[in-house]
Design a protein around this motif. Structure first.
Motif, PDB file in Angstrom:
ATOM      1  N   LEU A 191      11.323  -9.113  11.742  1.00  0.00           N
ATOM      2  CA  LEU A 191      12.239  -8.084  12.231  1.00  0.00           C
ATOM      3  C   LEU A 191      13.178  -7.586  11.139  1.00  0.00           C
ATOM      4  N   LEU A 192      13.341  -8.366  10.082  1.00  0.00           N
ATOM      5  CA  LEU A 192      14.368  -8.072   9.097  1.00  0.00           C
ATOM      6  C   LEU A 192      13.832  -7.537   7.775  1.00  0.00           C
ATOM      7  N   MET A 193      12.554  -7.769   7.484  1.00  0.00           N
ATOM      8  CA  MET A 193      12.045  -7.475   6.150  1.00  0.00           C
ATOM      9  C   MET A 193      11.859  -5.981   5.949  1.00  0.00           C
ATOM     10  N   ARG A 194      12.397  -5.477   4.841  1.00  0.00           N
ATOM     11  CA  ARG A 194      12.378  -4.043   4.556  1.00  0.00           C
ATOM     12  C   ARG A 194      11.195  -3.634   3.694  1.00  0.00           C
ATOM     13  N   ASP A 195      10.605  -4.568   2.972  1.00  0.00           N
ATOM     14  CA  ASP A 195       9.513  -4.257   2.041  1.00  0.00           C
ATOM     15  C   ASP A 195       8.336  -5.194   2.319  1.00  0.00           C
ATOM     16  N   PRO A 196       7.556  -4.907   3.366  1.00  0.00           N
ATOM     17  CA  PRO A 196       6.540  -5.873   3.804  1.00  0.00           C
ATOM     18  C   PRO A 196       5.256  -5.897   2.976  1.00  0.00           C
ATOM     19  N   PHE A 197       4.967  -4.863   2.205  1.00  0.00           N
ATOM     20  CA  PHE A 197       3.757  -4.830   1.373  1.00  0.00           C
ATOM     21  C   PHE A 197       2.541  -5.328   2.151  1.00  0.00           C
ATOM     22  N   HIS A 198       2.131  -4.586   3.151  1.00  0.00           N
ATOM     23  CA  HIS A 198       1.047  -5.018   4.035  1.00  0.00           C
ATOM     24  C   HIS A 198      -0.322  -4.766   3.406  1.00  0.00           C
ATOM     25  N   SER A 199      -0.709  -5.615   2.485  1.00  0.00           N
ATOM     26  CA  SER A 199      -2.064  -5.520   1.926  1.00  0.00           C
ATOM     27  C   SER A 199      -3.120  -5.755   3.002  1.00  0.00           C
TER      28      SER A 199
END
Length: 265
Positions: A191-199
């Motif tokens: 819920l908090l992460m701003r830069d998830p980098f969803h590879s």
């Protein structure tokens, strides 16, 4: 009862305060920018490389080092880890280019001379600028995108949207959210992460040959995440496990030679 109530209130307050600190400082943790200042290739004893200053689509100025490829040789478009700086990777770059392979290595925004502050979208803009620089000099069929650690998320995003010949992922992850959640299991990271980098959501759009390299005792990014991402990828693909390899020492286990064989296939 009153003591118990105030104890609970205190614990909740401390927990919420910790969440606020983690949320506010999460980019400092994800992007621990080295204190190294901008260093020219000559000053770093790497005269084979040329320094270029690019302009990203949002106006930030981004540094790349370019080692021209020999005629007919491929070129590696390299995306480093979150704590890397170009002058600290000279030995690796020299090994990569020893056979005439070219190199374009990116210094992310905020890192060692590049302007701005890092974020996922910012790094993807930087990658696009580096790709444009590379394709202005080489055919896409000669470009091998290589990401290390955090840079694997950048490399996957680039390869999912732009033409490259091959993709190398060294110590990759499904997403930075997954990695963070495994360490901070007591925090609602998703819920908090701003830069998830969803590879994990992007890898399905990658159709070029893929090499994944991972150390079996990587304490920074568990090999489990590399295996999960690999399972989501299309063929043709290879997974090389380096027994006893950690996170930042795979060159000592043969990573460069492994990558060279993959590139030459």
């Amino acid at each position: 009862m009153t003591i118990a109530k105030w104890t609970v209130i205190l614990l909740v307050a401390v927990y919420l305060a910790a969440l606020v600190v983690l949320y506010v400082r999460q980019r400092e943790m994800l992007f621990p920018i080295p204190t190294a200042a901008r260093t020219s290739p000559d000053a770093a004893n790497y005269p084979e490389a040329e320094e270029h200053v690019l302009t990203a689509s949002d106006g930030e100025t981004i540094i790349v080092w370019h080692v021209p490829a020999k005629p007919g040789r491929p070129v590696i478009l390299y995306f480093p880890g979150n704590g890397d700086f170009l002058a600290g990777r000279i030995d690796r770059f020299k090994a990569m280019t020893a056979d005439g392979t070219g190199l374009v290595a990116l210094s992310y925004r905020g890192y060692a001379g590049s302007s701005g502050a890092p974020s996922e979208q910012g790094l993807l803009r930087d990658a696009a600028a580096a790709y444009a620089f590379t394709t202005a000099r080489y055919e896409a069929e000669r470009i091998v995108a290589w990401g290390f650690s955090l840079g694997t998320g950048v490399a996957v995003a680039l390869a999912s949207e732009h033409r490259v010949a091959k993709l190398i992922l060294e110590a990759p992850y499904t997403s930075t959210v997954d990695v963070a959640a495994s360490s901070f299991w007591f925090v609602p990271v998703r819920l908090l992460m701003r830069d998830p980098f969803h590879s994990d959501r992007r890898i399905a759009r990658v159709t070029v040959p893929l090499l994944v390299m991972h150390g079996t005792i990587d304490l920074a990014i568990s090999i489990v995440f590399g295996e999960r991402l690999f399972a989501l990828a299309h063929e043709p693909k290879q997974f090389v496990r380096f027994a006893g390899g950690g996170h930042d020492n795979l060159d000592g286990f043969g990573a460069i030679a492994t990558a060279r064989r993959f590139i030459e296939q």
